[in-house]
Design a protein around this motif. Sequence first.
Motif, PDB file in Angstrom:
ATOM      1  N   GLY A  31       6.919  12.615  19.190  1.00 61.78           N
ATOM      2  CA  GLY A  31       6.070  11.688  19.922  1.00 61.78           C
ATOM      3  C   GLY A  31       6.676  11.372  21.271  1.00 61.78           C
ATOM      4  O   GLY A  31       7.601  12.045  21.748  1.00 61.78           O
ATOM      5  N   SER A  32       6.181  10.318  21.879  1.00 58.55           N
ATOM      6  CA  SER A  32       6.685   9.904  23.182  1.00 58.55           C
ATOM      7  C   SER A  32       6.739   8.382  23.243  1.00 58.55           C
ATOM      8  O   SER A  32       5.946   7.684  22.611  1.00 58.55           O
ATOM      9  N   GLN A  91      11.764  12.612  29.790  1.00 56.68           N
ATOM     10  CA  GLN A  91      10.327  12.368  29.898  1.00 56.68           C
ATOM     11  C   GLN A  91       9.804  11.388  28.857  1.00 56.68           C
ATOM     12  O   GLN A  91       8.599  11.149  28.764  1.00 56.68           O
ATOM     13  N   GLY A  92      10.698  10.836  28.052  1.00 57.76           N
ATOM     14  CA  GLY A  92      10.293   9.901  27.015  1.00 57.76           C
ATOM     15  C   GLY A  92       9.897  10.568  25.719  1.00 57.76           C
ATOM     16  O   GLY A  92       9.456   9.886  24.785  1.00 57.76           O
ATOM     17  N   GLN A  93      10.042  11.892  25.618  1.00 54.91           N
ATOM     18  CA  GLN A  93       9.679  12.613  24.396  1.00 54.91           C
ATOM     19  C   GLN A  93      10.803  12.508  23.360  1.00 54.91           C
ATOM     20  O   GLN A  93      11.985  12.434  23.711  1.00 54.91           O
ATOM     21  N   PHE A  94      10.436  12.490  22.085  1.00 57.89           N
ATOM     22  CA  PHE A  94      11.439  12.475  21.020  1.00 57.89           C
ATOM     23  C   PHE A  94      11.012  13.393  19.891  1.00 57.89           C
ATOM     24  O   PHE A  94       9.824  13.691  19.707  1.00 57.89           O
ATOM     25  N   LEU A  95      12.002  13.849  19.120  1.00 56.16           N
ATOM     26  CA  LEU A  95      11.754  14.743  17.996  1.00 56.16           C
ATOM     27  C   LEU A  95      12.765  14.455  16.895  1.00 56.16           C
ATOM     28  O   LEU A  95      13.966  14.393  17.141  1.00 56.16           O
ATOM     29  N   LEU A 147       3.063  10.973  17.956  1.00 54.05           N
ATOM     30  CA  LEU A 147       2.827   9.545  18.122  1.00 54.05           C
ATOM     31  C   LEU A 147       3.170   9.098  19.537  1.00 54.05           C
ATOM     32  O   LEU A 147       4.195   9.481  20.097  1.00 54.05           O
ATOM     33  N   VAL A 148       2.305   8.268  20.115  1.00 55.50           N
ATOM     34  CA  VAL A 148       2.571   7.651  21.416  1.00 55.50           C
ATOM     35  C   VAL A 148       2.858   6.165  21.178  1.00 55.50           C
ATOM     36  O   VAL A 148       2.035   5.453  20.609  1.00 55.50           O
TER      37      VAL A 148
END
Length: 789
Positions: free
Chosen positions: A30-31, A59-63, A97-98
């Motif tokens: 998500g981010s 960029q605020g992305q996560f995994l 998910l945002v």
Amino acid sequence: MRSKVVFSAVAVFILSITISWAQRLGSFRGSVQSRNATGIPGANVRLLNTNLSTVSDAQGQFLLNNVPAGHYTVQVSAVGFATLTRTVRLPEEEANLVIQLTESAAQLDEVVVSAQKVEEDLQRVPASITALTSRQVQEYRLWSQRDLTGIIPNLFSSDPGDNRNLTSIRGIATTSYDPAVATYIDGVNQFTLDTYLPELLDVERIEVLRGPQGTLYGRNAMGGVINIITRQPGNTTSGYAALDFGNYGQQRYSLGIRTPLIKDKLFLGAAGLFRKQDGFYTNTFNNTDFDRQQVFVGNYYLRYLVNPRWNLTLNAKHAANRNRGAFPLASSIEEAFAHPFEVNQNSVGKMIDNTFNGSFIVNHTGPAFNFTSQTAYQSNYRIYNQPLDGDFSPIDGVSIVNAYGKDWNKVKVFTQEIRFSSPTSTVSNFQWIAGAYGFFHDNPVKVGTHFGEDAEMVGAPFPNFTSININDGESYGAAFFGQGTYQIQPNLELTAGLRYDYEHRKQAIRGEFQPDGDESMVVLPDTSSTASFKAFSPKASLAYHLSENYHMYGSYSRGFRTGGITQLSSDPSQPPLFAYDPEYSDNFEIGLKTAFLQNRVTANFSAFYTQVTDAQVPTLVLPEAIIVTRNVGELESKGFELELNATPAKGLEASYSLGYTDAEYTSLTGSADGEEVNLEGNKQVFTPDVTSMLALQYGYGLGATQSVRLVLRGEWRYLGKQYFDLANQLSQNGFSTFNARVGVQAKRYEVFFWGRNLTDEKYIDYAYNFGAARLGNPATYGVSLRANF
């Protein structure tokens, strides 16, 4: 045969790990964004009650990989933004998910606590709990646990002079070494006043539970629990360095770092603190600074993530305190006010106080249940390098000796807790937790009371001898507990729990007489006694969730403080080896928790009524500072608490706490001049009738980017009238103190000027029942510098 059993156990352990890890795993991606849809780098994303966490990229992305399917609560936090929690179903739903965060200047944090030994939303827990985040710990400038006074409603904590804090909550207080309020640091019970660590270092969160917590926490949690959680390492390298300087020679240096040694596998965390002061007091006997202190504290973590299900953590904490003037006491309250911050003592030694606290934790999150095992060892070695003054005067009357070698005055505690709980991903209406706890406590005490040339002035028959009291205590115990919560309806929950505690104590005593320059001789041969105690601690609560932001509850809980055996002292009217019973309490409570205006305001209210039976009343026997305890009364305590937190305007934060306690003995027998005295109706000791704290903070952005803020903060604390002795002859009237803090704050650094007790209010912080008293700290001021990386 034994090798086969061991091999089988290891095989089952490895097989369980393999099976649990082999379940269907997925990815959670998500981010994290701000309200204007800009990605937030460095945000921490964590699935509560699991070992899984990650950090968002530039960029605020996560995994998150290897996530077992199920229902979870995700917590997202970032510097400058209000912490958010959200329930998700993984991995089928919320595949990308945002999550949008609001600036912390415009919204309050959604706080997660582990008060019921699982992580959950503070507002939904049916109990009176205050939680302070790491940011609040810095803003209040909390250096010691005693600084919580006033911030937490109906909590009072003070230092008798030797850095062993006495803490009371809701009128449940004691001056014995078995506390009435339990303290846990990273899950380890700080067993007695000997073994706990008062300094606050690299704290992630402080939770204070008010009211008996016997079901989940057991012995000595009658008044409540202080639960301290320090920062733990993860996949991102981070840390801080802080410098604090103030008047009276105050210096404080702290440093912490958390880093992965092997990404996603092995993590290291370390933090250290060094604090010193020249002393607030002057010893007029030799015109020197009296209470000079040097304290070093360390906290070290090694965490190994075996796989997403299994996690191993090794933690070690230690503290070394060197105090030249451990008991800065005036002979009376009147003398303390007449000659503030002055003592006149001829025997001045250095208190050497070394404390160690280590634990090993095994944590498992599985599809059928979660499992936690915590093994802990604590020790404290506390001696005086030369005799300390026992009469608090310039005469050569009485002094205290306890440097009798490593075999004496070294307290050791072993504890083991095992817990099982319902799985994190479950969607069942029934949530449960159950476990067992055991301990062993070794407490060999050897204290000598030396009578000098002026011994006859203090009532001794002749001078120059030492009376030696030996109290060698051992105890062990076990407990079994369970608690369950059933969701009767979507908005109605019933919680019930029960705990059984058993404890066995043995006390051995011996008395010796030693003329100066000669060998000691036995005057009371070895004698011992044993006693056993048991207690049932039930709990029940009903919670009604009117909406997502309005929660009501009513509860009953029972607490107990363990019994014991009296020690040998120099007072012939206090016979040794006298067994006293546990102290019990029954607590009834109602509460309302609310949040409104899009979580810009929270307001929590609770009211309580507590009855204490078999009340233990400790008596301090001087000069050797032996505690003699008896069951002599019943106590009734009632009151209420109010907590308000708000962000009424951008950049403006307001917090207010109010506590009222009316605690008095409905039955109490004391003694005066060798005769019994009826003290029924007298107020409880160390219990201000009112505690209050108002804090206002405003942050103003400097420059176009608003990344640097000017921060102004003011605090007003009020404590109502309190008593220091059961006869209610020694008291402190209500008083106010004012604190302030102003500085510049950025994401990576901050500089603040601070002042505490700005009006230099003179008040008694602690007084002994024989009259000696210590003032609260005078006006102090200084500067703090901090860098985060």
